[in-house]
Write a protein that holds these residues in place. Structure first.
Motif, short mmCIF file in Angstrom:
data_model
loop_
_atom_site.label_atom_id
_atom_site.label_comp_id
_atom_site.label_asym_id
_atom_site.label_seq_id
_atom_site.Cartn_x
_atom_site.Cartn_y
_atom_site.Cartn_z
N TYR A 44 0.86 -1.18 0.00
CA TYR A 44 0.00 0.00 0.00
C TYR A 44 0.90 1.22 0.00
O TYR A 44 2.06 1.16 0.42
CB TYR A 44 -0.93 0.04 1.23
CG TYR A 44 -0.19 0.30 2.51
CD1 TYR A 44 0.06 1.60 2.95
CD2 TYR A 44 0.33 -0.76 3.26
CE1 TYR A 44 0.79 1.83 4.10
CE2 TYR A 44 1.05 -0.52 4.41
CZ TYR A 44 1.28 0.77 4.82
OH TYR A 44 2.02 1.00 5.96
N TYR A 96 -2.95 4.20 -2.95
CA TYR A 96 -3.27 3.01 -3.73
C TYR A 96 -2.76 1.77 -2.99
O TYR A 96 -1.94 1.87 -2.08
CB TYR A 96 -2.73 3.08 -5.16
CG TYR A 96 -1.23 3.14 -5.30
CD1 TYR A 96 -0.47 1.99 -5.48
CD2 TYR A 96 -0.57 4.37 -5.29
CE1 TYR A 96 0.91 2.06 -5.65
CE2 TYR A 96 0.80 4.45 -5.46
CZ TYR A 96 1.54 3.28 -5.64
OH TYR A 96 2.90 3.35 -5.80
N VAL A 116 -1.64 -2.50 -9.13
CA VAL A 116 -2.64 -1.71 -8.41
C VAL A 116 -4.04 -2.34 -8.49
O VAL A 116 -4.58 -2.50 -9.59
CB VAL A 116 -2.66 -0.26 -8.93
CG1 VAL A 116 -3.67 0.58 -8.16
CG2 VAL A 116 -1.26 0.37 -8.84
N SER A 166 -7.27 2.39 -6.10
CA SER A 166 -6.49 3.63 -6.15
C SER A 166 -7.37 4.85 -5.97
O SER A 166 -8.56 4.83 -6.32
CB SER A 166 -5.78 3.73 -7.50
OG SER A 166 -5.12 4.95 -7.65
N TRP A 167 -6.78 5.93 -5.48
CA TRP A 167 -7.46 7.22 -5.38
C TRP A 167 -7.77 7.75 -6.78
O TRP A 167 -8.67 8.55 -6.97
CB TRP A 167 -6.60 8.21 -4.59
CG TRP A 167 -5.72 9.13 -5.41
CD1 TRP A 167 -5.86 10.48 -5.53
CD2 TRP A 167 -4.61 8.80 -6.24
NE1 TRP A 167 -4.89 11.00 -6.36
CE2 TRP A 167 -4.11 9.98 -6.82
CE3 TRP A 167 -3.97 7.59 -6.57
CZ2 TRP A 167 -3.01 10.00 -7.68
CZ3 TRP A 167 -2.89 7.61 -7.42
CH2 TRP A 167 -2.43 8.80 -7.95
N ASN A 168 -7.01 7.30 -7.75
CA ASN A 168 -7.18 7.71 -9.14
C ASN A 168 -7.59 6.46 -9.92
O ASN A 168 -6.75 5.60 -10.17
CB ASN A 168 -5.88 8.30 -9.68
CG ASN A 168 -5.97 8.65 -11.14
OD1 ASN A 168 -6.92 8.33 -11.83
ND2 ASN A 168 -4.93 9.32 -11.63
N GLN A 169 -8.84 6.35 -10.26
CA GLN A 169 -9.35 5.13 -10.88
C GLN A 169 -8.58 4.74 -12.14
O GLN A 169 -8.52 3.57 -12.49
CB GLN A 169 -10.85 5.27 -11.19
CG GLN A 169 -11.53 3.97 -11.54
CD GLN A 169 -11.47 2.91 -10.45
OE1 GLN A 169 -11.28 3.21 -9.28
NE2 GLN A 169 -11.61 1.67 -10.84
N TRP A 178 -5.50 4.47 -12.37
CA TRP A 178 -4.40 3.60 -11.96
C TRP A 178 -4.86 2.18 -11.63
O TRP A 178 -4.07 1.25 -11.67
CB TRP A 178 -3.71 4.18 -10.73
CG TRP A 178 -2.74 5.28 -11.01
CD1 TRP A 178 -2.80 6.22 -11.99
CD2 TRP A 178 -1.55 5.55 -10.28
NE1 TRP A 178 -1.74 7.07 -11.90
CE2 TRP A 178 -0.95 6.67 -10.85
CE3 TRP A 178 -0.95 4.95 -9.19
CZ2 TRP A 178 0.24 7.20 -10.38
CZ3 TRP A 178 0.23 5.50 -8.71
CH2 TRP A 178 0.82 6.60 -9.31
N THR A 179 -6.13 2.02 -11.25
CA THR A 179 -6.63 0.70 -10.86
C THR A 179 -6.49 -0.26 -12.03
O THR A 179 -6.87 0.05 -13.16
CB THR A 179 -8.10 0.81 -10.41
OG1 THR A 179 -8.16 1.73 -9.31
CG2 THR A 179 -8.65 -0.53 -9.97
#
Length: 159
Positions: free
Chosen positions: A63, A94, A109, A112-115, A117-118
């Motif tokens: 994490y 993330y 990942v 993530s806080w930024n989709q 990156w998921t």
């Protein structure tokens, strides 16, 4: 085979880290510097004293969460839309699994806080010196000024 491909070829995909893996544990963020590629200019992307942790577990999970040191405090428990946007722009968070190679770690990942990156693989080069871990990103375009650069994050082992 290029040097970059050789490094990535050393990554042990899908295998848990060895028990004596030196990156295992919890690390506290000491500095987060952005370096512009065009002129080498460096600046503290998340302020003078960013706050954060990165952790690597023996089961292969990881994490990372870090924030600016000067974040706003919302006027209420539930932030306004504007406060929420500002809070989101001053953090990175993330989690997922990780694979190690020679001086490289790949963060796979899951969330993530930024989709965007998921579901991605984030390749990071690292240097480990005793209780200091330096992680360097590949070049990417800054969301702040649009310039190409890289991030250099220095972490201290939590004891």
């Amino acid at each position: 085979m290029t040097k970059g491909n050789e490094i990535l070829a050393s990554v042990r995909l899908g295998k848990p880290p060895p028990p004596d893996c030196p990156v295992l544990g919890t690390w506290r963020l000491r500095s987060y510097v952005r370096e512009r590629l065009s002129d080498g200019h460096r600046y503290n992307q998340f302020g003078e004293a960013p706050i954060g942790y990165i952790g690597y577990a023996p089961d292969g999970r990881m994490y990372a969460i870090f924030t600016r040191d000067d974040r706003i405090i919302p006027g209420n428990v539930v932030p306004t839309d504007q406060e929420g946007a500002e809070l989101l722009s001053t953090m990175v968070a993330y989690a997922g699994t990780f694979s190690l190679g020679k001086n490289v770690v790949v963060h796979h990942v899951d969330i993530s806080w930024n989709q965007a990156w998921t579901g991605t693989d984030q390749v990071r080069h690292f240097v480990l010196e005793e209780d200091s871990l330096t992680i360097i990103t590949p070049p990417y375009k800054s969301y702040i000024d649009g310039s190409m650069g890289r991030s250099i994050l220095v972490w201290n082992r939590v004891k």
